[in-house]
Design an enzyme around this catalytic site. Structure first.
Site, PDB file in Angstrom:
ATOM      1  N   ASP A 141      -3.017  43.401 -31.366  1.00 30.83           N
ATOM      2  CA  ASP A 141      -2.329  44.414 -31.678  1.00 30.83           C
ATOM      3  C   ASP A 141      -1.499  45.257 -30.583  1.00 30.83           C
ATOM      4  O   ASP A 141      -1.777  44.611 -29.508  1.00 30.83           O
ATOM      5  CB  ASP A 141      -2.870  45.379 -32.602  1.00 30.83           C
ATOM      6  CG  ASP A 141      -1.986  46.416 -33.579  1.00 30.83           C
ATOM      7  OD1 ASP A 141      -0.827  46.287 -33.543  1.00 30.83           O
ATOM      8  OD2 ASP A 141      -2.376  46.898 -34.600  1.00 30.83           O
TER       9      ASP A 141
HETATM   10  C1  BGC Z   1       0.428  48.323 -35.882  1.00 32.61           C
HETATM   11  C2  BGC Z   1       0.602  46.943 -36.380  1.00 32.61           C
HETATM   12  C3  BGC Z   1       1.909  46.518 -36.283  1.00 32.61           C
HETATM   13  C4  BGC Z   1       2.367  46.389 -34.532  1.00 32.61           C
HETATM   14  C5  BGC Z   1       3.600  45.795 -34.383  1.00 32.61           C
HETATM   15  C6  BGC Z   1       0.885  48.364 -34.293  1.00 32.61           C
HETATM   16  O1  BGC Z   1       0.971  49.687 -33.882  1.00 32.61           O
HETATM   17  O2  BGC Z   1      -0.916  48.885 -35.775  1.00 32.61           O
HETATM   18  O3  BGC Z   1      -0.036  46.976 -37.838  1.00 32.61           O
HETATM   19  O4  BGC Z   1       2.133  45.213 -36.634  1.00 32.61           O
HETATM   20  O5  BGC Z   1       2.299  47.695 -34.045  1.00 32.61           O
HETATM   21  O6  BGC Z   1       4.641  46.718 -34.809  1.00 32.61           O
END
Ligand code: BGC
Length: 768
Positions: A293
């Protein structure tokens, strides 16, 4: 700084390009696998260590960021071969430029993969996932994902950060809106449907994207519902209640996974070898790649796992293949290799998985496969997609209350007051995570109602209140420009206007609830009521004596005890997406009879959380109301306000007792359980017939009941249908204390009904 709501692609770097991250066909045949292996091995022989590490680096161009860090120098990075994929960039022009830079400007011409948070639609926005799950309609859900894939590929993308399959039992957690609620079995079915919708039958198809299942794992178990918080649970609970949807996504052929921010058994998921390798790959057979993530590798330092070099090495060795945004892999892996903290084989393995993904997506055959400007016009936000979004939204609405059959409303005659900060509002129709969704194009509730009633009903509109009057809360909600604002009129003046409008109308529609930024990432709430400004408005409306129908917007279960006592009806519409107003009006005026059912329990009070239907019994179960020395509260009942599976219809369904084909079974026998469901009310409608099984005596304490099947049936007025479920030992299996998945002989309860708390019951004896 979050920019979830930017809707114009921003190419921060120079003219050159980005590209996508492709992923492969669902289940590659052995011959195809061999061909892929040869291709990737040949390519990898030519790659330098730096080029290999470059493949593990995922950057964002700055459009859709959820942390404090963004990447710079992307154009240069692409041509140097130090970028494997880009997310947050779309539009065929932008993507082509980036892909050109990779394919034409690098030594080995390796294409990029292009990702985006396409969560509930790309340009045409469907209901938020929690709403979508309330349809209990896997076909609609799969189709929604397929349309999202079509739109995303038409804008050059080939990778979506969806489905989000985290089980959530805590409505304080804002991301409950992004998943399918509390049930592991239903969550697994929905995960599979979404993976199929995105990936199609072959990820090489021009309209297929690679799914990225998130957030692995257990993210929804955050303590106190506080975002990014610690998760701690027994293996038994993990396996039984939280892991099944991730596993179902693997079984459906998901091409990639995203690691979660939280710890699992004390080790951050992103650096957890047991999770990413032993469980995901070795036990479940996952063949794709895992991306972190957003800056989750770097965040392991805060978790107490060491400096950036240490945590990057830890993550790679754990089985993480791609590092999102934080550049820990890019900047430290070579050093770790030289210092023998990781091996070349570790880097090769991750690089191979990323290249395989690109191969499976067909990007080596044609790096521009989905870059087709004609499709960008024809396939995006067209009438067909909008119609699908409207129908899906109608099916997602849950009728929570309907006194005296006040709904559906009449399409002509009389007057309706449309009141509330969400009544003539376009922005909040879309809900969380709508990066490419253009809220200006959504249909407000007032517009939708006008489309249906024209001049045949007198409409009296008043805004009535702000979303919130609380300045501090507003600041938190405004993480994008003008997401929530204060009206020029004072709160008292607004209520006065609303009361006037109500008094001159026959019925009041109060369109209230949560705005877009009140749920989603980093949107935990300790109080899950409708905001106070709106509750004041509702109170004034109840006092007019006019029947108040609440049209409720929410990204999570809310506490609605007062509303349930005072409103004549409550229609829960979640955040319905682009076609919000049209879908809501269709349902309010009876063109579609609501059939949505809750997939997350609605508590009476936040103090009951976590409250979920599939709980264990205690040694002192609560039975006939609160008693001293039983498991209960002094000040509140144990049961929720609205249970899992709950939802009314404009008509009334009755259930016969359960008929069983046999009651004594052995081994692999199967039993058929049948009920007759009758539409005994005045409208045609759909019922979601739910099957639950209980296992009262076992080697571990078992949930009081577990959903094991459902059927959505359409019944005309007066019509009766037999609905049958075949039950085999597969549905009786559970994890025992050795984490062995099997069933144990004995008595089983079979329950069939309209929701988890209202069922007919029967029993069978099953020997091995
Ligand atoms: C979130 C994810 C997301 C990623 C990219 C993160 O902060 O937890 O769900 O896919 O950002 O935007």
């Amino acid at each position: 700084m979050k920019t979830f709501f930017t809707n114009k692609p921003v190419l921060k770097f120079a003219a050159a390009a980005l590209l996508v991250m492709p992923y492969g066909a669902m289940a590659q045949q052995p011959a195809a696998d061999a061909k892929m292996n040869t291709f990737v091995s040949t390519l990898m022989k030519k790659m330098t260590i730096d080029e290999k590490i470059g493949q593990l680096n995922l950057v964002t161009g700055g459009m859709a960021i959820t942390g404090s860090v963004t990447n710079s120098g992307i154009d240069n990075g692409i041509t140097k071969g130090s970028i494997g994929g880009i997310f947050g960039l779309y539009g065929t022009d932008n993507v082509r430029k980036a892909q050109d830079a990779a394919v034409k400007g690098t030594r080995l011409h390796i294409p990029l993969i292009f990702g985006l948070d396409v969560i509930h639609g790309h340009r045409t926005i469907f209901p938020i996932p929690l709403g979508m799950s309330a349809t209990w309609d896997l076909g609609l859900i799969e189709n929604a994902a397929h349309i999202a894939a079509k739109e995303a590929t038409a804008e050059g993308l080939n990778w979506v950060f969806s489905p989000m399959v985290d089980i959530a039992r805590d409505a304080r957690w804002g991301r409950i809106s992004e998943g399918s609620g509390e049930d592991p079995w239903l969550g697994g079915k929905i995960a599979g449907a979404m993976v199929r919708g995105y990936q199609g039958t072959n990820m090489k198809n021009a309209d297929a994207v690679m799914a990225c299942v998130k957030h692995f794992a257990l993210y929804g178990g955050a303590e106190a519902g506080r975002e990014y918080n610690t998760v701690d649970m027994s293996r038994l609970r993990m396996y039984q209640d939280y892991m099944p949807p991730y596993k179902a996504a693997v079984d459906a052929g998901a091409g990639s996974f995203m690691s979660s921010f939280n710890v699992v058994d004390g080790v951050p998921a992103t650096g957890n070898r047991w999770l990413l390798t032993d469980l995901l790959r070795n036990q479940w057979g996952f063949k794709g790649f895992v991306v972190s993530d957003y800056t989750a590798v770097n965040e392991m330092t805060n978790h107490g796992m060491g400096d950036l070099q240490q945590v990057s090495a830890l993550a790679l060795k754990a089985g993480l293949d791609m590092d999102m945004v934080g550049e820990g892999f890019l900047t430290t892996l070579k050093k770790s290799l030289n210092e023998k903290k990781i091996s070349l084989a570790d880097i090769d393995l991750a690089c191979r998985r990323v290249l395989e993904a690109k191969y499976k997506l067909g990007l080596f055959d044609n790096p521009y496969k989905s870059i087709n400007p004609a499709k960008e016009k024809s396939d995006v936000f067209n009438d067909e997609n909008r119609k699908a979004a409207r129908i899906t939204a109608e099916h997602s609405f849950v009728l929570l209350k309907n006194n005296n059959q006040i709904l559906p409303l009449k399409k002509s005659g009389g007057s309706i007051a449309v009141i509330g900060p969400l009544g003539d509002n376009k922005r909040d129709m879309l809900g969380t995570w709508v990066i490419a969704g253009e809220w200006e194009k959504s249909v407000s509730v007032l517009e939708g109602i006008k489309h249906i009633v024209g001049d045949n009903v007198k409409l009296n509109y008043a805004k009535g209140s702000n979303i919130t009057d609380d300045a501090e809360f507003m600041k938190r909600l405004n993480f994008g420009p003008d997401m929530v604002s204060l009206d020029k009129k004072s709160p008292d003046e607004m209520i006065e206007d609303a009361v006037k409008a109500a008094k001159k109308s026959d019925i009041v529609l109060a369109v209230v609830g949560e705005s877009q930024s009140m749920s989603g990432e980093s949107s935990s709430r300790s109080d899950i009521n409708i905001p106070e400004s709106q509750r004041k408005l509702l109170k004034a409306l109840y006092l007019t004596g006019k029947p108040v129908v609440i049209v409720l917007f929410n990204g999570r279960p809310l506490t609605l005890t007062t509303e349930n006592e005072n409103a004549a009806a409550i229609l829960d519409v979640w955040a319905p997406g682009t076609e919000a107003g049209n879908a809501i009006a269709e349902v309010l005026f009876g063109n579609y009879n609501p059939a949505g059912r809750l997939t997350a329990t609605f508590p009476r009070s936040v103090g009951q959380i976590p409250v979920y239907y599939n709980h264990l019994n205690t040694g002192r179960p609560y039975t006939d109301g609160p008693t001293k020395f039983k498991s209960n509260y002094l000040d509140i009942a144990n049961d929720p306000l609205f249970p899992f599976g709950y939802g009314l219809s404009y008509t009334k369904f009755t259930y016969s007792d359960i008929k069983l084909s046999k009651t004594n079974l052995k081994g692999n026998d199967a039993v058929t359980a049948t009920v007759t469901v009758t539409n005994a009310g005045p409208y045609a409608g759909e019922e979601v017939v739910q099957l639950y099984i209980s296992d009262p005596v076992a080697s571990v304490s078992r949930a009081v009941k577990e959903l094991k099947g459902f059927r959505k049936v359409m019944l005309q007025v007066g019509e009766a249908k037999e609905v049958s479920f075949t039950i085999t030992p597969a549905q009786l299996k559970f994890y025992n204390s050795q984490l062995k998945y099997d069933w144990e002989p004995g008595e089983f309860g079979i329950q069939i009904g309209t929701n988890s708390a209202d069922v007919k019951t029967a029993k069978v004896q099953w020997t091995k």
